[in-house]
Design a protein around this motif. Structure first.
Motif, short mmCIF file in Angstrom:
data_model
loop_
_atom_site.label_atom_id
_atom_site.label_comp_id
_atom_site.label_asym_id
_atom_site.label_seq_id
_atom_site.Cartn_x
_atom_site.Cartn_y
_atom_site.Cartn_z
N VAL A 65 63.63 75.78 14.45
CA VAL A 65 63.35 76.90 14.94
C VAL A 65 63.91 77.98 13.95
O VAL A 65 64.98 77.68 13.29
N ASP A 66 63.19 79.10 13.90
CA ASP A 66 63.87 80.24 13.13
C ASP A 66 65.04 80.79 13.98
O ASP A 66 64.99 80.93 15.13
N PRO A 67 66.24 80.98 13.28
CA PRO A 67 67.56 81.28 14.04
C PRO A 67 67.28 82.66 14.58
O PRO A 67 67.65 82.82 15.72
N GLU A 68 66.71 83.59 13.90
CA GLU A 68 66.57 84.97 14.51
C GLU A 68 65.69 84.77 15.89
O GLU A 68 65.86 85.58 16.79
N TYR A 69 64.50 83.82 15.85
CA TYR A 69 63.83 83.93 17.03
C TYR A 69 64.53 83.23 18.13
O TYR A 69 64.55 83.92 19.45
N ALA A 70 65.56 82.18 17.87
CA ALA A 70 66.31 81.56 19.13
C ALA A 70 67.29 82.55 19.31
O ALA A 70 67.66 82.50 20.63
N LEU A 71 67.95 83.28 18.38
CA LEU A 71 68.94 84.13 18.95
C LEU A 71 68.48 85.29 19.87
O LEU A 71 69.11 85.83 20.52
N LYS A 72 67.30 85.69 19.58
CA LYS A 72 66.69 86.72 20.49
C LYS A 72 66.71 86.46 21.80
O LYS A 72 67.19 86.94 22.55
N TYR A 73 66.36 84.97 21.87
CA TYR A 73 66.07 84.61 23.52
C TYR A 73 67.66 84.35 24.18
O TYR A 73 67.78 84.59 25.17
N MET A 74 68.61 83.83 23.17
CA MET A 74 69.76 83.51 23.97
C MET A 74 70.52 84.47 24.01
O MET A 74 71.28 84.74 24.96
N THR A 75 70.60 85.44 23.11
CA THR A 75 71.49 86.51 23.33
C THR A 75 71.17 87.56 24.30
O THR A 75 72.04 88.12 25.21
N THR A 76 69.97 87.70 24.47
CA THR A 76 69.14 88.36 25.52
C THR A 76 69.54 87.83 27.11
O THR A 76 69.75 88.53 27.82
N PHE A 77 69.66 86.70 26.90
CA PHE A 77 70.24 85.86 28.32
C PHE A 77 71.51 86.21 28.58
O PHE A 77 71.92 86.39 29.43
N LEU A 78 72.43 85.85 27.57
CA LEU A 78 73.70 86.16 27.59
C LEU A 78 74.09 87.45 27.97
O LEU A 78 75.24 87.92 28.69
N LEU A 79 73.58 88.40 27.63
CA LEU A 79 73.72 89.92 27.71
C LEU A 79 73.80 90.36 29.43
O LEU A 79 74.77 90.96 29.91
N LYS A 80 72.91 89.31 30.10
CA LYS A 80 72.91 89.30 31.59
C LYS A 80 74.29 89.23 32.30
O LYS A 80 74.53 89.87 33.42
N PHE A 81 75.01 88.38 31.63
CA PHE A 81 76.58 88.14 32.13
C PHE A 81 77.47 89.08 32.23
O PHE A 81 78.68 89.14 32.68
N MET A 82 77.08 90.36 31.19
CA MET A 82 77.92 91.48 31.52
C MET A 82 78.08 92.15 32.73
O MET A 82 78.99 92.95 33.03
N ARG A 83 76.81 92.02 33.37
CA ARG A 83 76.62 92.56 34.63
C ARG A 83 76.99 91.64 35.92
O ARG A 83 77.29 92.23 37.02
#
Length: 257
Positions: free
Chosen positions: A169-187
């Protein structure tokens, strides 16, 4: 003496190059006809050798061939190898060109066991994933996975499991979803979501843990820690700095500018 290659590129990754430099390391000043005789099965041998000479990796003088590269050994770093590393001098060392170390040396072992600091960024948000890995890439990190797949390098058992999930998988594509999910843990300490292949990958690397059927907890801290980056243009200076990196850092998430 055998030669170990670091930071391999298209040229140094060629099987004949590896065979030839180890051959020349043990047989200095060899005539071309002798190389032809000892590598009779190699095709386009003259053309390949010319490419190695053009790259400065093999030398030709008076119709004799020898190593043109510098191969570092224990004697080149005697003082550094005996020094006690300073934990306060951690940095993200960067050197991209191929370099060469005597295989089986204490230096090669120290280099392989040293810690490299890695980061993954994406263009969608400000999240940076930070990891530390053994310099020989034996540590399971998401950075190493993307790098090995891109360079067609052997995968660890865990990386093979990850490959079955996301392949190349394209790393940029994978990181888009992974980091968006991880950001939720800030709240939220616990995030509810339906599992998908990217969440499963984060789980395999123990960056998150599943605490119920649809609930997850993040195992990475959000941190403002900054690891300074040092870019080197001299292989010897890079090696001297890298072998002093003997302490790993716990993986963490940071937010860039």
């Amino acid at each position: 003496m055998l030669v170990k290659i670091y930071n391999e590129n298209r040229l140094t990754r060629q099987p004949f190059f590896k065979d030839l430099i180890n051959y020349l390391a043990q047989n200095d000043g060899v005539m071309l006809r002798q190389i032809h005789r000892d590598f009779a099965d190699v095709k386009n041998i003259d053309r390949q050798i010319d490419a190695f000479i053009a790259a400065g990796l093999v030398e030709r003088s008076d119709k004799r061939y020898s190593l043109g590269l510098e191969c570092f050994g224990d004697g080149d770093f005697a003082d550094v190898l005996q020094k006690n590393p300073s934990v306060n001098s951690l940095s993200k060392n960067s050197f991209t060109a191929p370099f060469f170390v005597e295989a089986g040396s204490n230096l090669a072992q120290k280099l392989d066991e040293s810690w490299a600091f890695q980061s993954l960024k994406n263009a969608i948000n400000q999240v940076t994933l930070n990891f530390s890995s053994r310099y020989d890439l034996s540590t399971d990190t998401l950075f190493n996975y993307f790098h090995k797949v891109a360079e067609n390098l052997p995968l660890t058992a865990l990386e093979q499991e990850v490959y079955e999930l996301i392949g190349d998988v394209d790393p940029e594509y994978a990181l888009k979803y992974m980091t968006t999910f991880l950001l939720k843990f800030m709240r939220k300490e616990v995030v509810k979501t339906k599992s998908d292949i990217f969440i499963q990958v984060l789980e395999k690397y123990a960056y998150i843990e599943k605490i119920s059927e649809r609930e997850y907890r993040c195992l990475l801290d959000f941190s403002e820690q900054v690891i300074p980056e040092k870019k080197f243009t001299d292989a010897k200076l890079f090696i001297a700095a890298q072998i002093q990196q003997t302490q790993p850092l716990t993986a963490f998430i940071s937010l860039g500018e």
